[in-house]
Design a protein around this motif. Structure first.
Motif, PDB file in Angstrom:
ATOM      1  N   HIS A  35       0.851  -1.182   0.000  1.00  0.00           N
ATOM      2  CA  HIS A  35       0.000   0.000   0.000  1.00  0.00           C
ATOM      3  C   HIS A  35       0.892   1.239   0.000  1.00  0.00           C
ATOM      4  O   HIS A  35       1.954   1.239   0.639  1.00  0.00           O
ATOM      5  N   ILE A  82      -3.561   4.806  -2.347  1.00  0.00           N
ATOM      6  CA  ILE A  82      -4.616   5.547  -1.653  1.00  0.00           C
ATOM      7  C   ILE A  82      -4.271   7.025  -1.756  1.00  0.00           C
ATOM      8  O   ILE A  82      -3.137   7.422  -1.476  1.00  0.00           O
ATOM      9  N   SER A 137      -8.749  -0.406 -11.652  1.00  0.00           N
ATOM     10  CA  SER A 137      -9.725   0.202 -10.753  1.00  0.00           C
ATOM     11  C   SER A 137     -10.596  -0.901 -10.176  1.00  0.00           C
ATOM     12  O   SER A 137     -10.724  -1.972 -10.782  1.00  0.00           O
ATOM     13  N   PRO A 138     -11.224  -0.676  -9.040  1.00  0.00           N
ATOM     14  CA  PRO A 138     -12.005  -1.722  -8.382  1.00  0.00           C
ATOM     15  C   PRO A 138     -13.029  -2.371  -9.309  1.00  0.00           C
ATOM     16  O   PRO A 138     -13.801  -1.681  -9.966  1.00  0.00           O
ATOM     17  N   GLY A 142       1.160  -6.324  -6.995  1.00  0.00           N
ATOM     18  CA  GLY A 142       0.397  -5.085  -7.036  1.00  0.00           C
ATOM     19  C   GLY A 142       0.674  -4.157  -5.867  1.00  0.00           C
ATOM     20  O   GLY A 142       1.069  -4.590  -4.783  1.00  0.00           O
ATOM     21  N   THR A 143       0.481  -2.867  -6.109  1.00  0.00           N
ATOM     22  CA  THR A 143       0.564  -1.832  -5.075  1.00  0.00           C
ATOM     23  C   THR A 143      -0.736  -1.059  -5.088  1.00  0.00           C
ATOM     24  O   THR A 143      -1.153  -0.565  -6.150  1.00  0.00           O
ATOM     25  N   SER A 144      -1.361  -0.986  -3.941  1.00  0.00           N
ATOM     26  CA  SER A 144      -2.614  -0.252  -3.816  1.00  0.00           C
ATOM     27  C   SER A 144      -2.312   1.203  -3.475  1.00  0.00           C
ATOM     28  O   SER A 144      -1.651   1.481  -2.469  1.00  0.00           O
ATOM     29  N   ALA A 197      -6.062   3.449  -7.112  1.00  0.00           N
ATOM     30  CA  ALA A 197      -6.302   2.181  -7.815  1.00  0.00           C
ATOM     31  C   ALA A 197      -5.203   1.206  -7.425  1.00  0.00           C
ATOM     32  O   ALA A 197      -4.345   1.506  -6.593  1.00  0.00           O
ATOM     33  N   GLU A 198      -5.230   0.039  -8.054  1.00  0.00           N
ATOM     34  CA  GLU A 198      -4.180  -0.966  -7.872  1.00  0.00           C
ATOM     35  C   GLU A 198      -3.263  -0.897  -9.087  1.00  0.00           C
ATOM     36  O   GLU A 198      -3.732  -0.841 -10.222  1.00  0.00           O
ATOM     37  N   TYR A 199      -1.964  -0.913  -8.838  1.00  0.00           N
ATOM     38  CA  TYR A 199      -0.987  -0.801  -9.917  1.00  0.00           C
ATOM     39  C   TYR A 199      -0.142  -2.077  -9.980  1.00  0.00           C
ATOM     40  O   TYR A 199       0.369  -2.541  -8.956  1.00  0.00           O
TER      41      TYR A 199
END
Lengths: 114, 113
Positions: free
Chosen positions: A10, A111, A39-40, A107-109, A87-89
């Motif tokens: 994160h 915020i 994106s979610p 992945g990296t979230s 988003a998630e990258y």
């Protein structure tokens, strides 16, 4: 075997701040490198890719990434983050050849705080 | 050009049932890959089809199978569903040539009860 490490699960940034998402890869030859955003509830959208040539790659939505062979890294950057960037990258590495299958990082979230 | 489309977008099944997911690639793309995405395992490669032939396969049990039609559309089938099969299933297409890029569909969210 190729592998990808995204060390940050994160990351939290304030809107307007700069962003850097880290990606390290393990691969014997010159890799093909990608950054995707998700994106979610959605699929993955390609932000940018590196195959050869200039090591600084420009992508969509104001993102860029720099390939550093000596550090086996392909970090993603953006000078000023917008709330919609939350988003998630995912970083991915592939190899030359028609039958390559990219390997994705976990992945990296991202915020974004207002 | 239209993007990769996947149907259905959402599915709810019960254990033991089977399910078929569909993927229509970008026009002109001959390669279709399938991925399973879960919070615990991340993105895991299932298989790739190119010109109706399976070209690559990931490490999944035989309950997971797929096929590709002459128009490059692909289907994925999961038989004897287990709770652990609940996931987002993503399809990606590419031309199939060296150094090309995968383009992903929106995914099918499968829930197994």
């Amino acid at each position: 075997a190729q592998s990808v490490t995204q060390p940050d699960i994160h990351i939290t940034v304030s809107e307007g701040a700069s962003l850097e998402l880290r990606c390290n890869y393990s691969y014997g030859a010159t890799p093909y490198l990608f950054w995707y955003v998700q994106s979610p509830g959605q699929g993955l959208q390609l932000l940018l890719k590196y195959f050869s040539g200039d090591t600084l790659v420009q992508g969509i939505k104001g993102f860029e990434a720099e390939f550093k062979r000596s550090q086996s890294s392909f970090n993603l950057r953006k000078p000023s983050v917008h709330w919609s960037d939350a988003a998630e990258y995912f970083c991915a590495v592939g190899e030359a050849g028609g039958s390559y299958i990219p390997t994705f990082g976990r992945g990296t979230s991202l915020i974004v705080h207002p | 050009k239209a993007g990769v489309t996947q149907t259905p977008r959402y599915l709810i099944k019960t254990r033991g049932q089977q399910v078929t997911l569909s993927c229509s690639p970008i026009s002109g793309h001959r390669s279709v890959s399938w991925y399973q995405q879960t919070p615990g395992q991340g993105l895991q490669f299932l298989f790739e089809y190119f010109s109706e032939t399976q070209r690559n396969k990931g490490n999944f049990p035989g309950r997971f199978s797929g096929r590709q039609f002459s128009n490059s559309r692909s289907e994925m089938n999961v038989s004897t569903l287990e709770l652990g099969d609940s996931a987002l299933y993503l399809c990606a297409s590419r031309t199939g040539g060296a150094g090309d890029t995968q383009y992903f569909g929106p995914g099918t969210r499968l829930t197994v009860l």
